[in-house]
Design an enzyme around this catalytic site. Sequence first.
Site, PDB file in Angstrom:
ATOM      1  N   ASP A  36     -42.072 -22.785 -40.649  1.00 48.35           N
ATOM      2  CA  ASP A  36     -40.811 -23.533 -40.745  1.00 48.35           C
ATOM      3  C   ASP A  36     -39.808 -22.979 -39.743  1.00 48.35           C
ATOM      4  O   ASP A  36     -39.255 -21.902 -39.933  1.00 48.35           O
ATOM      5  CB  ASP A  36     -40.236 -23.397 -42.161  1.00 48.35           C
ATOM      6  CG  ASP A  36     -38.952 -24.196 -42.320  1.00 48.35           C
ATOM      7  OD1 ASP A  36     -39.045 -25.395 -42.646  1.00 48.35           O
ATOM      8  OD2 ASP A  36     -37.854 -23.634 -42.088  1.00 48.35           O
ATOM      9  N   TYR A  68     -32.561 -22.234 -34.878  1.00 49.10           N
ATOM     10  CA  TYR A  68     -33.029 -20.848 -34.990  1.00 49.10           C
ATOM     11  C   TYR A  68     -33.259 -20.216 -33.611  1.00 49.10           C
ATOM     12  O   TYR A  68     -33.447 -19.004 -33.516  1.00 49.10           O
ATOM     13  CB  TYR A  68     -34.327 -20.743 -35.811  1.00 49.10           C
ATOM     14  CG  TYR A  68     -34.246 -21.269 -37.234  1.00 49.10           C
ATOM     15  CD1 TYR A  68     -33.028 -21.606 -37.812  1.00 49.10           C
ATOM     16  CD2 TYR A  68     -35.388 -21.435 -38.011  1.00 49.10           C
ATOM     17  CE1 TYR A  68     -32.947 -22.108 -39.108  1.00 49.10           C
ATOM     18  CE2 TYR A  68     -35.316 -21.924 -39.313  1.00 49.10           C
ATOM     19  CZ  TYR A  68     -34.097 -22.269 -39.843  1.00 49.10           C
ATOM     20  OH  TYR A  68     -34.026 -22.761 -41.125  1.00 49.10           O
ATOM     21  N   LYS A 116     -36.295 -28.858 -37.138  1.00 51.05           N
ATOM     22  CA  LYS A 116     -35.141 -29.562 -37.717  1.00 51.05           C
ATOM     23  C   LYS A 116     -34.133 -29.944 -36.634  1.00 51.05           C
ATOM     24  O   LYS A 116     -33.925 -29.188 -35.678  1.00 51.05           O
ATOM     25  CB  LYS A 116     -34.445 -28.667 -38.765  1.00 51.05           C
ATOM     26  CG  LYS A 116     -35.401 -28.019 -39.755  1.00 51.05           C
ATOM     27  CD  LYS A 116     -34.687 -27.260 -40.868  1.00 51.05           C
ATOM     28  CE  LYS A 116     -35.662 -26.407 -41.661  1.00 51.05           C
ATOM     29  NZ  LYS A 116     -35.909 -25.078 -41.074  1.00 51.05           N
ATOM     30  N   HIS A 159     -31.284 -31.383 -40.542  1.00 50.33           N
ATOM     31  CA  HIS A 159     -31.017 -30.048 -41.098  1.00 50.33           C
ATOM     32  C   HIS A 159     -29.928 -30.053 -42.191  1.00 50.33           C
ATOM     33  O   HIS A 159     -30.070 -29.403 -43.216  1.00 50.33           O
ATOM     34  CB  HIS A 159     -30.628 -29.111 -39.946  1.00 50.33           C
ATOM     35  CG  HIS A 159     -30.955 -27.677 -40.180  1.00 50.33           C
ATOM     36  ND1 HIS A 159     -31.377 -26.829 -39.186  1.00 50.33           N
ATOM     37  CD2 HIS A 159     -30.910 -26.907 -41.297  1.00 50.33           C
ATOM     38  CE1 HIS A 159     -31.588 -25.620 -39.685  1.00 50.33           C
ATOM     39  NE2 HIS A 159     -31.301 -25.645 -40.963  1.00 50.33           N
ATOM     40  N   ARG A 171     -45.810  -7.465 -45.912  1.00 55.39           N
ATOM     41  CA  ARG A 171     -45.061  -8.375 -46.804  1.00 55.39           C
ATOM     42  C   ARG A 171     -45.552  -9.807 -46.679  1.00 55.39           C
ATOM     43  O   ARG A 171     -45.596 -10.556 -47.656  1.00 55.39           O
ATOM     44  CB  ARG A 171     -43.577  -8.302 -46.491  1.00 55.39           C
ATOM     45  CG  ARG A 171     -42.935  -7.079 -47.102  1.00 55.39           C
ATOM     46  CD  ARG A 171     -41.457  -7.110 -46.851  1.00 55.39           C
ATOM     47  NE  ARG A 171     -40.772  -6.040 -47.539  1.00 55.39           N
ATOM     48  CZ  ARG A 171     -39.511  -5.721 -47.321  1.00 55.39           C
ATOM     49  NH1 ARG A 171     -38.800  -6.413 -46.431  1.00 55.39           N
ATOM     50  NH2 ARG A 171     -38.946  -4.754 -47.974  1.00 55.39           N
TER      51      ARG A 171
HETATM   52  P1  NAD Z   1     -35.843 -15.472 -48.106  1.00 55.75           P
HETATM   53  O1  NAD Z   1     -35.386 -15.835 -49.467  1.00 55.75           O
HETATM   54  O2  NAD Z   1     -37.165 -15.914 -47.623  1.00 55.75           O
HETATM   55  O3  NAD Z   1     -35.737 -13.885 -48.031  1.00 55.75           O
HETATM   56  C1  NAD Z   1     -36.044 -13.194 -46.862  1.00 55.75           C
HETATM   57  C2  NAD Z   1     -35.666 -11.741 -47.050  1.00 55.75           C
HETATM   58  O4  NAD Z   1     -36.491 -11.158 -48.049  1.00 55.75           O
HETATM   59  C3  NAD Z   1     -35.889 -10.944 -45.780  1.00 55.75           C
HETATM   60  O5  NAD Z   1     -34.841 -10.000 -45.668  1.00 55.75           O
HETATM   61  C4  NAD Z   1     -37.200 -10.224 -45.998  1.00 55.75           C
HETATM   62  O6  NAD Z   1     -37.250  -9.003 -45.367  1.00 55.75           O
HETATM   63  C5  NAD Z   1     -37.204 -10.053 -47.514  1.00 55.75           C
HETATM   64  N1  NAD Z   1     -38.585 -10.121 -48.035  1.00 55.75           N
HETATM   65  C6  NAD Z   1     -39.520 -11.065 -47.747  1.00 55.75           C
HETATM   66  N2  NAD Z   1     -40.653 -10.822 -48.428  1.00 55.75           N
HETATM   67  C7  NAD Z   1     -40.429  -9.702 -49.146  1.00 55.75           C
HETATM   68  C8  NAD Z   1     -41.230  -8.946 -50.042  1.00 55.75           C
HETATM   69  N3  NAD Z   1     -42.474  -9.310 -50.323  1.00 55.75           N
HETATM   70  N4  NAD Z   1     -40.676  -7.852 -50.618  1.00 55.75           N
HETATM   71  C9  NAD Z   1     -39.429  -7.481 -50.351  1.00 55.75           C
HETATM   72  N5  NAD Z   1     -38.613  -8.146 -49.500  1.00 55.75           N
HETATM   73  C10 NAD Z   1     -39.118  -9.255 -48.903  1.00 55.75           C
HETATM   74  O7  NAD Z   1     -34.667 -15.880 -47.095  1.00 55.75           O
HETATM   75  P2  NAD Z   1     -34.453 -16.850 -45.860  1.00 55.75           P
HETATM   76  O8  NAD Z   1     -35.033 -16.326 -44.616  1.00 55.75           O
HETATM   77  O9  NAD Z   1     -32.990 -17.157 -45.874  1.00 55.75           O
HETATM   78  O10 NAD Z   1     -35.205 -18.216 -46.251  1.00 55.75           O
HETATM   79  C11 NAD Z   1     -36.545 -18.480 -45.900  1.00 55.75           C
HETATM   80  C12 NAD Z   1     -36.638 -19.584 -44.875  1.00 55.75           C
HETATM   81  O11 NAD Z   1     -35.999 -20.767 -45.344  1.00 55.75           O
HETATM   82  C13 NAD Z   1     -35.901 -19.292 -43.562  1.00 55.75           C
HETATM   83  O12 NAD Z   1     -36.576 -18.348 -42.762  1.00 55.75           O
HETATM   84  C14 NAD Z   1     -35.825 -20.666 -42.989  1.00 55.75           C
HETATM   85  O13 NAD Z   1     -37.076 -21.029 -42.415  1.00 55.75           O
HETATM   86  C15 NAD Z   1     -35.523 -21.505 -44.221  1.00 55.75           C
HETATM   87  N6  NAD Z   1     -34.079 -21.786 -44.400  1.00 55.75           N
HETATM   88  C16 NAD Z   1     -33.648 -23.075 -44.279  1.00 55.75           C
HETATM   89  C17 NAD Z   1     -32.307 -23.378 -44.460  1.00 55.75           C
HETATM   90  C18 NAD Z   1     -31.862 -24.801 -44.341  1.00 55.75           C
HETATM   91  O14 NAD Z   1     -30.643 -25.058 -44.303  1.00 55.75           O
HETATM   92  N7  NAD Z   1     -32.769 -25.754 -44.300  1.00 55.75           N
HETATM   93  C19 NAD Z   1     -31.376 -22.368 -44.760  1.00 55.75           C
HETATM   94  C20 NAD Z   1     -31.841 -21.064 -44.896  1.00 55.75           C
HETATM   95  C21 NAD Z   1     -33.191 -20.770 -44.727  1.00 55.75           C
END
Ligand code: NAD
Length: 275
Positions: free
Chosen positions: A45, A50, A75, A108, A236
Site C-alpha cells: 500500500d 508518500y 492513491k 486519498h 516485525r
Molecule cells: P501502523 O498502525 O501500521 O503502525 C506502524 C508502527 O508500528 C511503526 O512505528 C512500526 O514500527 C510499529 N510496528 C509495526 N509492527 C510492529 C510489531 N510487530 N511490533 C511492534 N511495533 C510494530 O501505522 P501506519 O504506518 O500509520 O499505518 C499503516 C499504513 O496505513 C501506512 O503505512 C499507510 O500505508 C496506510 N495509511 C493510510 C492513510 C490514509 O489516509 N489512507 C493514513 C495513514 C496510514
Amino acid sequence: MSVPTLTLNDGTKIPQLGLGVWKMPDDEAPGIILSALNAGYRHIDTAAAYGNEAGVGRGIAQSDVPREEIFVTSKLWNDRQGFDEALRAFDETMGKLGFDYLDLYLIHWPMPHRDRYVESWKALIRLREEGRIRTIGVSNFLPDHLERLIDETGEAPAINQIELHPCFQQASQRQVHAKLGIATECWSPLGQGEALSDPILTEIASRYGKSAAQVILRWQVQLGLVTIPKSANHDRMRENISIFDFELTEAEMAQIKGLDSADGRIGPDPATADF
Ligand code: NAD
C-alpha cells in the site's frame, strides 16, 4: 501459510494483509519491498503523497516474484483531484511505479469543501474501463460522500480505506460499508504502535504465544477487514504476517471490542481535514 484473499464487489481478489509504506524513504523502499516479498507479502500500500512510488516499483521490478502475483495500491493526492487532473496524476504514478497496470487506485481523502471528489471518481471509473486499473476505491470517505458517489455515478467503490484500530473501531461506518457492498481496509491498524501495550491485548497474546500486534491483526482479519500494518524491520514484517495459525475466540473478540473509544481517533477527521 499464505495470506487469504477477500473478494471485492467487482470480483477482484485482494490479499487480506499487506504492507503499508507511509514514511518509508524512497531510497530504502526497494530493499524493504524485497524483504517483505521474501517474508511472503503480496500486497503493498503506497500513495503519491508518500514520495516512494518509484522505490516501491524498483523493489518489485528487482524481485523474482512476478508482477501479477503482487497486489499494489496507490492513491490520488488531494491537490490532484478533478477529472483531467486525476488522469494526469495517475499517469505520473504509473511512470514512477514503472507498471503497465495498477491493482487498486484510491482517492486519498474526500476534501468535501473542495467538492471535486465526484469528478475524480469519474476519472477512476474511466481508467478502470480502459483496463489501466483492476479495481477502484476511496479512502477516508464518510457515509454521505459514499452515497453521493453512488447517486451521481451508479458505481460504489470496491473498498474504503479508513483509520481503524482497537481504540477506534468504526462500527457504524463498517455497517454502512456492509450495506453498500464496500470492503473496509484499516489504516494505522496498530494505532501507530500505541495500542501494543494494552494489557488486555498482551494477556490474550500470551495465551497463544503471540504478540499484541499479531492479536490486533488477527482480530481485523476475523472481522473480515483488509489490513496494512507498516514495518521496515524484517522480523516485525514476519511477525505481522504470521497470524494465520491461530484463532481468537468469540469471548476474546468481545474483549477487544470493549477497547473502542469515541475519542480514539489518531489522524484527521475527514469531515474537516484540509491539507
Ligand atoms: P501502523 O498502525 O501500521 O503502525 C506502524 C508502527 O508500528 C511503526 O512505528 C512500526 O514500527 C510499529 N510496528 C509495526 N509492527 C510492529 C510489531 N510487530 N511490533 C511492534 N511495533 C510494530 O501505522 P501506519 O504506518 O500509520 O499505518 C499503516 C499504513 O496505513 C501506512 O503505512 C499507510 O500505508 C496506510 N495509511 C493510510 C492513510 C490514509 O489516509 N489512507 C493514513 C495513514 C496510514
